[in-house]
Write a protein that holds these residues in place. Structure first.
Motif, PDB file in Angstrom:
ATOM      1  N   UNK A  23     -64.991  -0.194 -14.699  1.00 39.09           N
ATOM      2  CA  UNK A  23     -63.590   0.238 -14.608  1.00 39.09           C
ATOM      3  C   UNK A  23     -63.388   1.557 -15.351  1.00 39.09           C
ATOM      4  N   UNK A  24     -63.841   1.603 -16.621  1.00 36.00           N
ATOM      5  CA  UNK A  24     -63.645   2.820 -17.421  1.00 36.00           C
ATOM      6  C   UNK A  24     -64.456   3.990 -16.864  1.00 36.00           C
ATOM      7  N   UNK A  25     -65.645   3.733 -16.320  1.00 36.64           N
ATOM      8  CA  UNK A  25     -66.488   4.804 -15.764  1.00 36.64           C
ATOM      9  C   UNK A  25     -65.884   5.374 -14.482  1.00 36.64           C
ATOM     10  N   UNK A  26     -65.404   4.503 -13.608  1.00 38.35           N
ATOM     11  CA  UNK A  26     -64.791   4.966 -12.353  1.00 38.35           C
ATOM     12  C   UNK A  26     -63.560   5.820 -12.629  1.00 38.35           C
ATOM     13  N   UNK A  27     -62.772   5.413 -13.620  1.00 38.64           N
ATOM     14  CA  UNK A  27     -61.588   6.201 -13.990  1.00 38.64           C
ATOM     15  C   UNK A  27     -62.005   7.609 -14.418  1.00 38.64           C
ATOM     16  N   UNK A  28     -63.048   7.705 -15.231  1.00 38.03           N
ATOM     17  CA  UNK A  28     -63.508   9.015 -15.699  1.00 38.03           C
ATOM     18  C   UNK A  28     -64.019   9.885 -14.546  1.00 38.03           C
ATOM     19  N   UNK A  29     -64.566   9.270 -13.513  1.00 38.61           N
ATOM     20  CA  UNK A  29     -65.065  10.021 -12.365  1.00 38.61           C
ATOM     21  C   UNK A  29     -63.936  10.471 -11.435  1.00 38.61           C
ATOM     22  N   UNK A  30     -62.891   9.656 -11.345  1.00 37.82           N
ATOM     23  CA  UNK A  30     -61.797   9.941 -10.399  1.00 37.82           C
ATOM     24  C   UNK A  30     -60.864  11.030 -10.931  1.00 37.82           C
ATOM     25  N   UNK A  31     -60.570  10.999 -12.232  1.00 37.91           N
ATOM     26  CA  UNK A  31     -59.558  11.900 -12.801  1.00 37.91           C
ATOM     27  C   UNK A  31     -59.868  13.389 -12.557  1.00 37.91           C
ATOM     28  N   UNK A  32     -61.107  13.889 -12.798  1.00 35.29           N
ATOM     29  CA  UNK A  32     -61.365  15.323 -12.534  1.00 35.29           C
ATOM     30  C   UNK A  32     -61.142  15.718 -11.080  1.00 35.29           C
ATOM     31  N   UNK A  33     -61.461  14.826 -10.147  1.00 34.30           N
ATOM     32  CA  UNK A  33     -61.232  15.108  -8.722  1.00 34.30           C
ATOM     33  C   UNK A  33     -59.743  15.214  -8.443  1.00 34.30           C
ATOM     34  N   UNK A  34     -58.959  14.307  -9.019  1.00 31.36           N
ATOM     35  CA  UNK A  34     -57.503  14.338  -8.831  1.00 31.36           C
ATOM     36  C   UNK A  34     -56.910  15.632  -9.405  1.00 31.36           C
ATOM     37  N   UNK A  35     -57.392  16.033 -10.586  1.00 34.74           N
ATOM     38  CA  UNK A  35     -56.859  17.248 -11.210  1.00 34.74           C
ATOM     39  C   UNK A  35     -57.225  18.489 -10.392  1.00 34.74           C
ATOM     40  N   UNK A  36     -58.507  18.587  -9.994  1.00 37.30           N
ATOM     41  CA  UNK A  36     -58.966  19.786  -9.299  1.00 37.30           C
ATOM     42  C   UNK A  36     -58.503  19.866  -7.849  1.00 37.30           C
ATOM     43  N   UNK A  37     -58.801  18.833  -7.073  1.00 35.16           N
ATOM     44  CA  UNK A  37     -58.560  18.891  -5.627  1.00 35.16           C
ATOM     45  C   UNK A  37     -57.110  18.587  -5.252  1.00 35.16           C
ATOM     46  N   UNK A  38     -56.475  17.682  -6.024  1.00 39.03           N
ATOM     47  CA  UNK A  38     -55.104  17.286  -5.658  1.00 39.03           C
ATOM     48  C   UNK A  38     -54.077  18.110  -6.436  1.00 39.03           C
ATOM     49  N   UNK A  39     -54.193  18.098  -7.786  1.00 36.11           N
ATOM     50  CA  UNK A  39     -53.185  18.782  -8.616  1.00 36.11           C
ATOM     51  C   UNK A  39     -53.194  20.290  -8.388  1.00 36.11           C
ATOM     52  N   UNK A  40     -54.378  20.917  -8.440  1.00 37.36           N
ATOM     53  CA  UNK A  40     -54.456  22.385  -8.355  1.00 37.36           C
ATOM     54  C   UNK A  40     -54.416  22.875  -6.906  1.00 37.36           C
ATOM     55  N   UNK A  41     -55.347  22.341  -6.079  1.00 39.66           N
ATOM     56  CA  UNK A  41     -55.488  22.871  -4.710  1.00 39.66           C
ATOM     57  C   UNK A  41     -54.343  22.454  -3.776  1.00 39.66           C
ATOM     58  N   UNK A  42     -53.656  21.352  -4.112  1.00 39.44           N
ATOM     59  CA  UNK A  42     -52.571  20.895  -3.217  1.00 39.44           C
ATOM     60  C   UNK A  42     -51.210  21.032  -3.889  1.00 39.44           C
ATOM     61  N   UNK A  43     -50.996  20.256  -4.996  1.00 38.24           N
ATOM     62  CA  UNK A  43     -49.666  20.198  -5.617  1.00 38.24           C
ATOM     63  C   UNK A  43     -49.236  21.556  -6.179  1.00 38.24           C
ATOM     64  N   UNK A  44     -50.078  22.191  -7.000  1.00 33.18           N
ATOM     65  CA  UNK A  44     -49.708  23.475  -7.610  1.00 33.18           C
ATOM     66  C   UNK A  44     -49.703  24.588  -6.563  1.00 33.18           C
ATOM     67  N   UNK A  45     -50.726  24.577  -5.689  1.00 34.10           N
ATOM     68  CA  UNK A  45     -50.795  25.624  -4.637  1.00 34.10           C
ATOM     69  C   UNK A  45     -49.569  25.588  -3.734  1.00 34.10           C
ATOM     70  N   UNK A  46     -49.065  24.395  -3.418  1.00 32.48           N
ATOM     71  CA  UNK A  46     -47.894  24.241  -2.546  1.00 32.48           C
ATOM     72  C   UNK A  46     -46.598  24.051  -3.334  1.00 32.48           C
ATOM     73  N   UNK A  47     -46.674  24.137  -4.675  1.00 34.98           N
ATOM     74  CA  UNK A  47     -45.502  23.955  -5.544  1.00 34.98           C
ATOM     75  C   UNK A  47     -44.780  22.635  -5.254  1.00 34.98           C
ATOM     76  N   UNK A  48     -45.594  21.578  -5.067  1.00 36.26           N
ATOM     77  CA  UNK A  48     -45.059  20.238  -4.757  1.00 36.26           C
ATOM     78  C   UNK A  48     -44.892  19.482  -6.067  1.00 36.26           C
ATOM     79  N   UNK A  49     -43.696  19.594  -6.680  1.00 33.15           N
ATOM     80  CA  UNK A  49     -43.436  18.952  -7.979  1.00 33.15           C
ATOM     81  C   UNK A  49     -43.421  17.430  -7.886  1.00 33.15           C
TER      82      UNK A  49
END
Length: 610
Positions: free
Chosen positions: A59-85
């Motif tokens: 559980x703890x290992x999977x969380x550590x693997x998922x979070x960087x993907x969410x930050x990079x691919x979702x938060x930066x490339x999608x949410x921030x790029x499209x200004x989707x607050x």
């Protein structure tokens, strides 16, 4: 700055004192089958503690693997790029929930992994101690108490980190490293391969170092064994050391052994520490590659900024498990060195073996026969030369002779502490090799000259040979051998704590307790091996009177240099260099005017001279 212990070269000449411990480096390749054998101690916990530990780790290992993907691919490339607050808010909340889940998983992992590890260490130490207790006397003849203590305590303690953290951490690091590599290859194969180019070099270096490191940790265990042996010997022999004013010499010797122990640790830790700098250097090289090649790929529009950020997160995580795996490998090497020494003892088999269908001798009568018995402690030292003798049921038999004549060897063979090299030893017509060992010894009580008193009360010490005996029976046994008088004078009587080795008692008082212990066990055969040597003449006379009643109906073997104690024996065997020279009653032997006559005469001449 701590002073480095000075090694005194002149003390090295004494180190051969430890050769008998048989603690030598075991030069074998890293053996995974042995590690699998070690892991079998986890088997009892594979249905409860181990699954919980693994699930919480995942559980703890999977969380550590998922979070960087969410930050990079979702938060930066999608949410921030499209200004989707809205998406960014949900993402922040989701990551917070994941970290909470990771915290719970880590807490459960730490709790249950420690419980698992402590249980395994408990089982392993219990198994080793139980096994050592069943080994033959020959095993203990060639090893010091200190070296055995090191195996049961230090070597097993060195496995504690492996079982409490090492195994689960190893799984966690393997899962994380595998997950990171897969994710990096999915995000950008080019950048992933560029970063991992240093890995083959690291693998080569670690392979070269591992044998050397393992050998160093084996040397640490050997030096610890020698240090413990010397400490055990020094503490037990402190009265002799002080009486000969050898404290300085003993301290110098200790400094030599301690210095060897210090140097072995210094060398082992120095070699083990070499791995981590290589990992840190690899991390630095990986960072340079990421910045340079990653920036180039962004400019070429092969990857997005979010992918670069995810790589930055994973790069820090990537070398972390590799670094821990390096430390884990050192831990495995230490564990391997310790486990080899532990399994060396566990693989040791008793020289005195019990057959599958051994005869139960619970109804022993006590008729003893030696038929052409030969015994040798080693090839160069034959203790008995094909002797034949008979001790009838209920007889009192005495064995006399000079030191080394074979008297105690005969007693050891009767108790089946050893098996004869040739010939047979029989009790009630049954070859002892065909009998159950416990059933033999439960019918025999032995009282030695150097009696051993355990820590605990006097009541517990007397009851040692028969744990189910009532207090009244214990007290009666003490009265019969004349121990009751001095016990009553003690502050707490039978509840007095006698401390380690009965240090608060005199030698004579300890011997009286051993008499009471032996007699309470109600044996069919009683062996007294110089048992009255530490008792004054007045006390000995009391015991002789008590023994006349107590030996009635029992076969008794008395070994004594003090010939006045064996006059009443039914048969006296005179031994010399492992051979029987004469046998008969005291009167018969005196009339023969042979070896026994000379022994008696010489003792009385010594008394007259006094």
């Amino acid at each position: 700055m701590a002073r480095k212990p000075k090694h005194r070269p002149e003390t090295n000449k004494h180190l051969n004192r430890f050769k008998y411990t048989q603690d030598q480096a075991i030069d074998k390749p890293f053996n995974w089958s042995q590690m699998v054998r070690l892991m079998k101690y986890i088997k009892p916990y594979t249905k409860n503690l181990l699954p919980i530990s693994i699930i919480s780790m995942l559980i703890s290992t999977i969380v550590r693997l998922v979070v960087p993907v969410l930050i990079g691919k979702v938060a930066i490339d999608i949410a921030i790029a499209n200004k989707d607050t809205s998406l960014l808010t949900k993402l922040v909340i989701g990551i917070a929930v994941l970290y909470l889940l990771s915290y719970i998983g880590n807490a459960l992992r730490i709790k249950y992994v420690n419980i698992l590890g402590q249980n395994v260490i408990y089982d392993l130490r219990r198994h080793l101690f139980s096994h050592v207790q069943r080994l033959s006397h020959k095993f203990f003849d060639s090893r010091s108490a200190g070296s055995i203590l090191v195996r049961i305590m230090n070597d097993i303690n060195s496995l504690q980190e492996l079982f409490t953290n090492g195994i689960i951490n190893l799984l966690m690091d393997v899962v994380m490293l595998t997950g990171i590599i897969i994710i990096l290859l999915v995000l950008s194969p080019k950048l992933a391969l560029a970063i991992m180019v240093i890995m083959p070099i690291m693998f080569y270096i670690s392979t070269k170092l591992r044998k050397n490191i393992r050998r160093s940790w084996q040397q640490v265990r050997i030096q610890q064994s020698k240090l413990n042996s010397h400490l055990n010997e020094s503490i037990q022999g402190i009265r002799i050391t002080q009486s000969f004013s050898q404290e300085r010499e003993n301290t110098e010797f200790f400094n030599g052994v301690n210095s060897d122990n210090f140097n072995s640790w210094r060398i082992a830790t120095k070699k083990s520490a070499m791995f981590r700098p290589f990992v840190e250097m690899s991390n630095a090289v990986g960072t340079v590659i990421l910045v340079a090649y990653g920036a180039y790929l962004i400019l070429q529009q092969d990857i997005q900024v979010g992918t670069f950020v995810s790589f930055a997160f994973f790069l820090g995580m990537f070398w972390e498990p590799i670094s821990r795996l390096g430390q884990m490998y050192n831990q495995l090497l230490m564990a391997m060195a310790a486990s080899e020494r532990i399994f060396e003892f566990l693989d040791e088999q008793p020289n005195v073996e019990e057959k599958m269908n051994a005869v139960d001798m619970k109804n022993m009568k006590g008729h003893i026969e030696f038929d052409r018995v030969q015994f040798a402690y080693d090839e160069k030292r034959i203790a008995l030369h094909e002797i034949s003798l008979e001790m009838k049921q209920g007889e009192t038999v005495a064995l006399v002779g000079h030191t080394g004549s074979g008297k105690s060897t005969i007693a050891n063979l009767i108790s089946r502490f050893y098996d004869p090299t040739k010939g047979t030893v029989k009790i009630d017509g049954i070859d002892l090799k065909d009998a159950a060992i416990d059933s033999i010894r439960q019918n025999i009580s032995v009282v030695l000259q150097d009696t051993f008193i355990f820590s605990g009360t006097i009541l517990e010490n007397i009851r040692f040979g028969r744990p189910d005996a009532a207090d009244e029976e214990v007290i009666e046994a003490a009265k019969v051998v004349g121990a009751d008088d001095f016990i009553k004078r003690l502050k707490n009587g039978y509840d007095t704590e006698v401390e380690e080795r009965g240090s608060i008692l005199s030698a004579g008082e300890r011997q009286l307790l051993s008499f009471a212990r032996a007699l309470l066990a109600d044996p069919k055969i009683l062996i007294l091996d110089e048992a009255t040597a530490s008792i004054d003449t007045e006390t000995e006379m009391k015991i002789q009177e008590a023994l006349k009643r107590l030996l009635n109906g029992r076969t008794a073997i008395i070994i004594a240099h003090r010939l006045s104690t064996i006059r009443e024996a039914d048969t006296i065997f005179v031994l010399e260099h492992g051979k029987i020279l004469e046998s008969g009653s005291h009167k018969e032997l005196m009339q023969m005017k042979g070896e026994y006559f000379d022994l008696v005469k010489s003792q009385f001449q010594m008394l007259d001279a006094i």
